[in-house]
Scaffold this motif. Structure first.
Motif, PDB file in Angstrom:
ATOM      1  N   UNK A   1     -45.258  -1.075  -8.390  1.00 42.14           N
ATOM      2  CA  UNK A   1     -44.362  -1.903  -8.681  1.00 42.14           C
ATOM      3  C   UNK A   1     -44.404  -3.227  -8.219  1.00 42.14           C
ATOM      4  N   UNK A   2     -45.685  -3.383  -9.027  1.00 44.48           N
ATOM      5  CA  UNK A   2     -45.953  -5.080  -9.376  1.00 44.48           C
ATOM      6  C   UNK A   2     -45.017  -5.127 -10.754  1.00 44.48           C
ATOM      7  N   UNK A   3     -43.708  -3.910 -11.473  1.00 42.67           N
ATOM      8  CA  UNK A   3     -43.467  -4.616 -12.357  1.00 42.67           C
ATOM      9  C   UNK A   3     -42.226  -4.169 -11.976  1.00 42.67           C
ATOM     10  N   UNK A   4     -41.386  -3.907 -10.922  1.00 43.22           N
ATOM     11  CA  UNK A   4     -40.865  -3.226 -10.522  1.00 43.22           C
ATOM     12  C   UNK A   4     -39.022  -4.664 -10.389  1.00 43.22           C
ATOM     13  N   UNK A   5     -38.024  -3.265 -11.015  1.00 40.84           N
ATOM     14  CA  UNK A   5     -37.261  -4.273 -11.147  1.00 40.84           C
ATOM     15  C   UNK A   5     -36.489  -5.535  -9.933  1.00 40.84           C
TER      16      UNK A   5
ATOM     17  N   UNK B   1     -35.222  -2.145 -27.316  1.00 38.55           N
ATOM     18  CA  UNK B   1     -36.130  -1.350 -26.067  1.00 38.55           C
ATOM     19  C   UNK B   1     -36.079  -0.164 -25.446  1.00 38.55           C
ATOM     20  N   UNK B   2     -36.980   0.401 -24.363  1.00 37.32           N
ATOM     21  CA  UNK B   2     -37.902   1.177 -24.951  1.00 37.32           C
ATOM     22  C   UNK B   2     -37.306   1.789 -23.137  1.00 37.32           C
ATOM     23  N   UNK B   3     -37.525   3.127 -22.864  1.00 35.12           N
ATOM     24  CA  UNK B   3     -37.204   3.287 -21.477  1.00 35.12           C
ATOM     25  C   UNK B   3     -38.358   4.620 -21.466  1.00 35.12           C
ATOM     26  N   UNK B   4     -39.200   4.541 -20.773  1.00 35.08           N
ATOM     27  CA  UNK B   4     -40.197   5.180 -20.141  1.00 35.08           C
ATOM     28  C   UNK B   4     -40.093   5.898 -18.729  1.00 35.08           C
ATOM     29  N   UNK B   5     -39.237   7.558 -19.418  1.00 33.57           N
ATOM     30  CA  UNK B   5     -39.311   8.412 -18.878  1.00 33.57           C
ATOM     31  C   UNK B   5     -40.729   8.889 -17.911  1.00 33.57           C
ATOM     32  N   UNK B   6     -40.314   9.129 -16.224  1.00 28.23           N
ATOM     33  CA  UNK B   6     -41.668  10.265 -15.540  1.00 28.23           C
ATOM     34  C   UNK B   6     -40.673  10.911 -14.945  1.00 28.23           C
ATOM     35  N   UNK B   7     -40.677  12.252 -15.160  1.00 28.18           N
ATOM     36  CA  UNK B   7     -40.295  13.136 -14.582  1.00 28.18           C
ATOM     37  C   UNK B   7     -41.221  13.966 -14.183  1.00 28.18           C
TER      38      UNK B   7
ATOM     39  N   UNK C   1     -38.138   5.594 -14.046  1.00 28.93           N
ATOM     40  CA  UNK C   1     -38.423   4.835 -15.436  1.00 28.93           C
ATOM     41  C   UNK C   1     -38.739   4.095 -15.261  1.00 28.93           C
ATOM     42  N   UNK C   2     -38.915   3.365 -16.730  1.00 29.90           N
ATOM     43  CA  UNK C   2     -39.732   1.997 -17.007  1.00 29.90           C
ATOM     44  C   UNK C   2     -39.261   1.015 -18.002  1.00 29.90           C
ATOM     45  N   UNK C   3     -37.903  -0.275 -18.030  1.00 27.05           N
ATOM     46  CA  UNK C   3     -37.166   0.077 -19.294  1.00 27.05           C
ATOM     47  C   UNK C   3     -37.854  -1.761 -19.216  1.00 27.05           C
ATOM     48  N   UNK C   4     -37.805  -1.777 -20.930  1.00 27.44           N
ATOM     49  CA  UNK C   4     -37.697  -2.940 -21.494  1.00 27.44           C
ATOM     50  C   UNK C   4     -37.376  -3.205 -22.433  1.00 27.44           C
ATOM     51  N   UNK C   5     -37.785  -4.865 -22.535  1.00 22.30           N
ATOM     52  CA  UNK C   5     -37.350  -5.325 -24.192  1.00 22.30           C
ATOM     53  C   UNK C   5     -37.875  -5.933 -24.903  1.00 22.30           C
TER      54      UNK C   5
ATOM     55  N   UNK D   1     -31.815  -4.943 -14.917  1.00 18.23           N
ATOM     56  CA  UNK D   1     -31.996  -4.096 -15.203  1.00 18.23           C
ATOM     57  C   UNK D   1     -33.500  -2.663 -15.628  1.00 18.23           C
ATOM     58  N   UNK D   2     -34.579  -4.309 -16.641  1.00 16.24           N
ATOM     59  CA  UNK D   2     -35.675  -4.753 -16.723  1.00 16.24           C
ATOM     60  C   UNK D   2     -36.786  -4.487 -15.364  1.00 16.24           C
ATOM     61  N   UNK D   3     -37.896  -3.592 -15.786  1.00 12.92           N
ATOM     62  CA  UNK D   3     -38.501  -3.207 -15.536  1.00 12.92           C
ATOM     63  C   UNK D   3     -38.787  -1.533 -14.421  1.00 12.92           C
ATOM     64  N   UNK D   4     -39.470  -1.161 -13.750  1.00 14.01           N
ATOM     65  CA  UNK D   4     -39.288   0.017 -13.220  1.00 14.01           C
ATOM     66  C   UNK D   4     -38.878   0.023 -12.132  1.00 14.01           C
ATOM     67  N   UNK D   5     -37.779   1.403 -12.238  1.00 14.73           N
ATOM     68  CA  UNK D   5     -36.805   1.520 -11.105  1.00 14.73           C
ATOM     69  C   UNK D   5     -35.837   2.818 -11.411  1.00 14.73           C
TER      70      UNK D   5
END
Ligand code: OGA
Ligand code: NI
Length: 363
Positions: free
Chosen positions: A122-126, A215-221, A151-155, A131-135
């Protein structure tokens, strides 16, 4: 603002989302996943899903980039690529030239990030309004069904769009690894876009030049033992932008595409990248290429990670059917500013091919 100033500006105020529980934290305690908790995630409409059954008669296209690059095999592989873009909107790409070490490092780093304790992640939370960040993404009401994922979304590209406030500093090699992988994936995207341009009969640099933002979207399921077949990891959607290149980090299935009304699983193919056409590519090509609806499902026991890179026009561009492609024909879609287009996308629930529908001139 002139273009040079705009090019220096990092995108911001693109949209926002309501907050929701961290799903990884919920799933850590499977025994306590009561029906009260699961209620927000359960999708009654999944009972009506039609799946491909028995043997999968249709083969998902596999494109070999080394064959595209070799003169002897180019023509045959390019015609496979054309079929994949016009008929499927989707293919697996092998021999793409991304060094194995770069991919393995990226996999280790994203697994390492999701293995960190929640407070660390959560140190990189949205932040509210961003919209960028972990959330999360695309949550607008307390009633809306939620995706079983974080998800973690970044430019990521161009490099001066990066906002390191949201880039994990742990694992310590995360940032370098993402930098290398992002650069390699952009090279692959631009190479594929040049072959697409050749297929479309336009200048080979036109698409790579237009789709310069990434941009990148890293998904955790996480798994969901009691309701894996009743919840979704990612709502059915098509990607709004140009070209998506996805890495299935985990060896377990989860990604499915909608083909002729049925859901078709995309098995992770070792060493392959998954490529799909986004809505904007359908719009730019005036319908010649098709974006494809897809979703992610959940496993009972295994967690799953994926990394999706989106290659899109810069926010200062105007997007619509390319004049070189429309020619004497009729444009089927509107032309709009990229910033307005993306804001519209982020302001509504994820839902099928909604952007293609919204952009149609004569719906
Ligand atoms: C996405 C996406 C599918 C997956 O991030 O847009 O479609 O397999 N992901 O995670
Ligand atoms: Ni997607």
């Amino acid at each position: 603002m002139d273009q040079t100033t705009e090019l220096k500006e990092r995108p911001r105020d693109m949209g926002e989302t309501l907050k929701a529980a961290n799903v990884q934290a919920l799933a850590a305690d499977q025994k306590n996943l009561t029906s009260d908790i699961l209620e927000r995630y359960i999708r009654p409409e999944m009972d009506d899903d039609v799946m491909f059954s028995g043997d999968i008669t249709e083969e998902i296209p596999v494109i070999d980039m080394s064959k595209l690059l070799a003169e002897m095999s180019r023509e045959e592989e390019a015609s496979k690529l054309k079929h994949a873009c016009e008929d499927w909107g989707f293919f697996q790409l092998v021999n793409h030239g991304v060094p194995e070490k770069v991919i393995e490092d990226m996999k280790d780093n994203i697994k390492g990030f999701f293995d960190l304790p929640l407070e660390k992640r959560e140190e990189v939370a949205q932040q509210p309004g961003d919209l960028e960040g972990y959330g999360k993404a695309f949550i607008f009401s307390e009633e809306q069904k939620l995706d079983w994922a974080d998800l973690l979304y970044l430019y990521t590209q161009p490099p001066h769009f990066r906002n390191f406030k949201h880039w994990p500093s742990e694992p310590t090699s995360f940032r370098d690894s993402l930098d290398s992988y992002s650069t390699e994936v952009q090279k692959v995207a631009h190479c594929i876009l040049r072959f697409m341009a050749a297929n479309l009969g336009i200048n080979h640099n036109q698409l790579p030049k237009l789709l310069g933002s990434q941009t990148v979207r890293m998904n955790y399921y996480p798994p969901c033992a009691s309701a894996h077949d009743k919840v979704l990891g990612l709502t059915p959607h098509s990607d709004p932008g140009g070209l998506t290149i996805l890495l299935q980090v985990s060896p377990v299935p989860g990604l499915q595409i909608r083909r002729n009304g049925k859901w078709l699983p995309v098995m992770p193919l070792p060493g392959a990248l998954v490529v799909n056409i986004g809505d904007l590519m359908e719009i730019l090509t005036n319908g010649r290429y098709k974006s494809i609806e897809h979703r992610a499902v959940i496993n009972a026991k295994a967690d799953r990670i994926s990394i999706a890179f989106f290659h899109d026009p810069g926010l200062w561009e105007t997007v619509g059917p390319l004049t070189e492609i429309v020619g004497e024909g009729t444009p089927l879609f509107k032309s709009v500013g990229m910033q307005d287009y993306m804001k519209l996308f982020f302001a509504q629930k994820l839902s099928g091919k909604s952007m293609v529908d919204l952009m149609k001139l004569n719906p």
